[in-house]
Design a protein around this motif. Structure first.
Motif, PDB file in Angstrom:
ATOM      1  N   LEU A   1      12.620  -6.095 -43.397  1.00  0.00           N
ATOM      2  CA  LEU A   1      11.730  -5.311 -44.244  1.00  0.00           C
ATOM      3  C   LEU A   1      12.154  -3.849 -44.287  1.00  0.00           C
ATOM      4  CD1 LEU A   1       9.174  -4.811 -45.927  1.00  0.00           C
ATOM      5  CD2 LEU A   1       7.894  -4.633 -43.759  1.00  0.00           C
ATOM      6  N   PHE A   2      12.437  -3.264 -43.135  1.00  0.00           N
ATOM      7  CA  PHE A   2      12.767  -1.843 -43.097  1.00  0.00           C
ATOM      8  C   PHE A   2      14.116  -1.565 -43.755  1.00  0.00           C
ATOM      9  CE2 PHE A   2       9.862  -1.002 -39.199  1.00  0.00           C
ATOM     10  CZ  PHE A   2       8.765  -0.983 -40.040  1.00  0.00           C
ATOM     11  N   GLU A   3      15.031  -2.495 -43.681  1.00  0.00           N
ATOM     12  CA  GLU A   3      16.294  -2.331 -44.400  1.00  0.00           C
ATOM     13  C   GLU A   3      16.053  -2.265 -45.912  1.00  0.00           C
ATOM     14  OE1 GLU A   3      18.611  -5.618 -43.068  1.00  0.00           O
ATOM     15  OE2 GLU A   3      19.369  -4.582 -41.284  1.00  0.00           O
ATOM     16  N   LEU A   4      15.189  -3.137 -46.410  1.00  0.00           N
ATOM     17  CA  LEU A   4      14.862  -3.136 -47.834  1.00  0.00           C
ATOM     18  C   LEU A   4      14.136  -1.859 -48.235  1.00  0.00           C
ATOM     19  CD1 LEU A   4      13.704  -6.850 -48.268  1.00  0.00           C
ATOM     20  CD2 LEU A   4      15.725  -5.803 -49.289  1.00  0.00           C
ATOM     21  N   MET A   5      13.174  -1.430 -47.420  1.00  0.00           N
ATOM     22  CA  MET A   5      12.430  -0.213 -47.715  1.00  0.00           C
ATOM     23  C   MET A   5      13.340   1.004 -47.709  1.00  0.00           C
ATOM     24  SD  MET A   5       8.860  -0.823 -45.618  1.00  0.00           S
ATOM     25  CE  MET A   5       8.201   0.796 -46.056  1.00  0.00           C
ATOM     26  N   ASP A   6      14.243   1.067 -46.735  1.00  0.00           N
ATOM     27  CA  ASP A   6      15.134   2.215 -46.635  1.00  0.00           C
ATOM     28  C   ASP A   6      16.019   2.316 -47.878  1.00  0.00           C
ATOM     29  OD1 ASP A   6      15.779   4.295 -44.535  1.00  0.00           O
ATOM     30  OD2 ASP A   6      17.798   3.562 -44.964  1.00  0.00           O
ATOM     31  N   LYS A   7      16.518   1.194 -48.333  1.00  0.00           N
ATOM     32  CA  LYS A   7      17.343   1.187 -49.537  1.00  0.00           C
ATOM     33  C   LYS A   7      16.509   1.570 -50.762  1.00  0.00           C
ATOM     34  CE  LYS A   7      20.422  -1.786 -52.239  1.00  0.00           C
ATOM     35  NZ  LYS A   7      21.047  -3.136 -52.326  1.00  0.00           N
ATOM     36  N   HIS A   8      15.310   1.052 -50.856  1.00  0.00           N
ATOM     37  CA  HIS A   8      14.426   1.347 -51.989  1.00  0.00           C
ATOM     38  C   HIS A   8      14.074   2.831 -52.040  1.00  0.00           C
ATOM     39  CE1 HIS A   8      11.252   0.538 -54.952  1.00  0.00           C
ATOM     40  NE2 HIS A   8      10.435   1.267 -54.203  1.00  0.00           N
ATOM     41  N   LEU A   9      13.797   3.404 -50.885  1.00  0.00           N
ATOM     42  CA  LEU A   9      13.366   4.803 -50.825  1.00  0.00           C
ATOM     43  C   LEU A   9      14.526   5.786 -50.982  1.00  0.00           C
ATOM     44  CD1 LEU A   9      10.758   4.342 -47.994  1.00  0.00           C
ATOM     45  CD2 LEU A   9      10.245   5.171 -50.309  1.00  0.00           C
ATOM     46  N   ALA A  10      15.736   5.290 -50.999  1.00  0.00           N
ATOM     47  CA  ALA A  10      16.875   6.166 -51.285  1.00  0.00           C
ATOM     48  C   ALA A  10      16.888   6.597 -52.741  1.00  0.00           C
ATOM     49  CB  ALA A  10      18.184   5.463 -50.935  1.00  0.00           C
TER      50      ALA A  10
ATOM     51  N   ALA B   1       4.865   3.326 -39.531  1.00  0.00           N
ATOM     52  CA  ALA B   1       4.955   4.479 -38.636  1.00  0.00           C
ATOM     53  C   ALA B   1       4.824   4.080 -37.172  1.00  0.00           C
ATOM     54  CB  ALA B   1       3.883   5.502 -38.997  1.00  0.00           C
ATOM     55  N   HIS B   2       3.994   3.075 -36.900  1.00  0.00           N
ATOM     56  CA  HIS B   2       3.729   2.685 -35.514  1.00  0.00           C
ATOM     57  C   HIS B   2       4.584   1.502 -35.070  1.00  0.00           C
ATOM     58  CE1 HIS B   2       0.117   5.195 -34.482  1.00  0.00           C
ATOM     59  NE2 HIS B   2       0.211   5.396 -35.779  1.00  0.00           N
ATOM     60  N   ALA B   3       5.600   1.175 -35.831  1.00  0.00           N
ATOM     61  CA  ALA B   3       6.485   0.075 -35.456  1.00  0.00           C
ATOM     62  C   ALA B   3       7.120   0.250 -34.076  1.00  0.00           C
ATOM     63  CB  ALA B   3       7.568  -0.111 -36.514  1.00  0.00           C
TER      64      ALA B   3
ATOM     65  N   ARG C   1      12.082   7.128 -42.593  1.00  0.00           N
ATOM     66  CA  ARG C   1      11.491   8.184 -41.766  1.00  0.00           C
ATOM     67  C   ARG C   1      11.149   9.418 -42.603  1.00  0.00           C
ATOM     68  NH1 ARG C   1      15.164   9.954 -38.539  1.00  0.00           N
ATOM     69  NH2 ARG C   1      16.878   8.483 -38.841  1.00  0.00           N
ATOM     70  N   THR C   2      11.983   9.726 -43.590  1.00  0.00           N
ATOM     71  CA  THR C   2      11.673  10.846 -44.490  1.00  0.00           C
ATOM     72  C   THR C   2      10.429  10.551 -45.306  1.00  0.00           C
ATOM     73  OG1 THR C   2      14.000  11.475 -44.626  1.00  0.00           O
ATOM     74  CG2 THR C   2      12.567  12.252 -46.381  1.00  0.00           C
ATOM     75  N   TRP C   3      10.284   9.311 -45.743  1.00  0.00           N
ATOM     76  CA  TRP C   3       9.077   8.899 -46.481  1.00  0.00           C
ATOM     77  C   TRP C   3       7.829   9.028 -45.608  1.00  0.00           C
ATOM     78  CZ3 TRP C   3       6.669   4.051 -45.151  1.00  0.00           C
ATOM     79  CH2 TRP C   3       5.594   3.704 -45.964  1.00  0.00           C
TER      80      TRP C   3
ATOM     81  N   ASP D   1       0.798   4.674 -23.331  1.00  0.00           N
ATOM     82  CA  ASP D   1       2.179   4.576 -22.839  1.00  0.00           C
ATOM     83  C   ASP D   1       3.153   4.108 -23.916  1.00  0.00           C
ATOM     84  OD1 ASP D   1       1.275   5.274 -20.235  1.00  0.00           O
ATOM     85  OD2 ASP D   1       0.699   3.199 -19.913  1.00  0.00           O
ATOM     86  N   ALA D   2       2.806   4.342 -25.183  1.00  0.00           N
ATOM     87  CA  ALA D   2       3.688   3.909 -26.267  1.00  0.00           C
ATOM     88  C   ALA D   2       4.858   4.870 -26.413  1.00  0.00           C
ATOM     89  CB  ALA D   2       2.909   3.864 -27.584  1.00  0.00           C
ATOM     90  N   PRO D   3       5.995   4.369 -26.912  1.00  0.00           N
ATOM     91  CA  PRO D   3       7.123   5.264 -27.169  1.00  0.00           C
ATOM     92  C   PRO D   3       6.818   6.195 -28.323  1.00  0.00           C
ATOM     93  CG  PRO D   3       7.568   3.074 -28.036  1.00  0.00           C
ATOM     94  CD  PRO D   3       6.292   2.975 -27.244  1.00  0.00           C
ATOM     95  N   ALA D   4       7.611   7.226 -28.467  1.00  0.00           N
ATOM     96  CA  ALA D   4       7.421   8.156 -29.573  1.00  0.00           C
ATOM     97  C   ALA D   4       7.540   7.412 -30.896  1.00  0.00           C
ATOM     98  CB  ALA D   4       8.458   9.277 -29.494  1.00  0.00           C
ATOM     99  N   LEU D   5       6.753   7.820 -31.890  1.00  0.00           N
ATOM    100  CA  LEU D   5       6.734   7.120 -33.166  1.00  0.00           C
ATOM    101  C   LEU D   5       8.031   7.298 -33.937  1.00  0.00           C
ATOM    102  CD1 LEU D   5       3.075   7.656 -34.380  1.00  0.00           C
ATOM    103  CD2 LEU D   5       4.036   5.800 -33.033  1.00  0.00           C
ATOM    104  N   THR D   6       8.849   8.259 -33.551  1.00  0.00           N
ATOM    105  CA  THR D   6      10.132   8.458 -34.216  1.00  0.00           C
ATOM    106  C   THR D   6      11.252   7.679 -33.541  1.00  0.00           C
ATOM    107  OG1 THR D   6      10.502  10.450 -32.897  1.00  0.00           O
ATOM    108  CG2 THR D   6       9.529  10.734 -35.078  1.00  0.00           C
ATOM    109  N   ALA D   7      10.907   6.881 -32.547  1.00  0.00           N
ATOM    110  CA  ALA D   7      11.933   6.147 -31.779  1.00  0.00           C
ATOM    111  C   ALA D   7      12.657   5.143 -32.657  1.00  0.00           C
ATOM    112  CB  ALA D   7      11.301   5.457 -30.589  1.00  0.00           C
TER     113      ALA D   7
END
Length: 206
Positions: A133-142, A164-166, A180-182, A200-206
């Motif tokens: 899904l994120f690969e498709l979204m990243d390409k779409h948002l380019a 965002a919370h993935a 991430r820019t979106w 104890d969650a990792p940073a959302l930008t991880a």
């Protein structure tokens, strides 16, 4: 007339509704529904939503269940036309991403996060689905700044939270610069409000 949002603070579905209310600048009250103790299955709550799910929105005499249905309702009742465009092609683009938010987004990164939240066994297929899904979204948002065009719509609100919370579900966002820019574009919108993070969650930008 008071708007009430029945929610679970760690629910991405509930956060969609909360975020939309905030972006529209609408005053509202939140009513916490503890999913851990089964408060969403009580007769009182089932009278509001027979499916036993959060969120539920009460707006005067109107009760609306389902996060995407709430987004549509708020956009049409209180929005200025940009959140749910009337143009057939853009409206179709919005609906496409609402469908994705209810299927691929939930079944991939959303459920990966649920496995962590409720300490369930990990299913590697959740991570694989999130990656696709994120690969498709990243390409779409380019090619455009928001999912349905040049301006934000309820499609972006529906897709934001679980994306965002993935990282809370073990899905890194580092390979997806456009995504991430979106996310940052949405977080820069006036009235943006974030969702509570898992302990104890990792940073959302991880």
């Amino acid at each position: 007339m008071t708007i009430r949002l029945y929610r679970f603070a760690l629910s991405g579905h509930a956060h969609r509704a909360q975020l939309m209310l905030s972006l529209l600048g609408l005053p509202f009250e939140t009513v916490e529904v503890d999913l851990v103790t089964g408060a969403h299955k009580t007769p009182e709550f089932l009278a509001r939503n027979p499916f036993g799910q959060v969120p539920v929105l009460e707006d005067g005499e109107h009760t609306i269940a389902d996060s995407n249905a709430i987004l549509v309702y708020l956009a049409l009742r209180y929005g200025d036309g940009r959140w749910l465009p009337g143009d057939p092609l853009r409206a179709a683009a919005v609906q496409r991403w609402l469908s994705v938010s209810a299927s691929q987004l939930v079944n991939g990164p959303g459920m990966a996060r649920v496995e962590v939240l409720f300490k369930r066994p990990r299913d590697p297929q959740r991570l694989q689905a999130a990656t696709r899904l994120f690969e498709l979204m990243d390409k779409h948002l380019a090619a455009q700044p928001f999912l349905a065009g040049d301006t934000p719509t309820i499609a972006d609100i529906a897709m934001y939270t679980y994306s965002a919370h993935a990282p809370e579900g073990g899905v890194s966002l580092q390979p997806y610069p456009q995504l991430r820019t979106w996310l940052a574009r949405i977080e820069a919108l006036p009235g943006f409000v974030g969702m509570q993070r898992l302990p104890d969650a990792p940073a959302l930008t991880a």
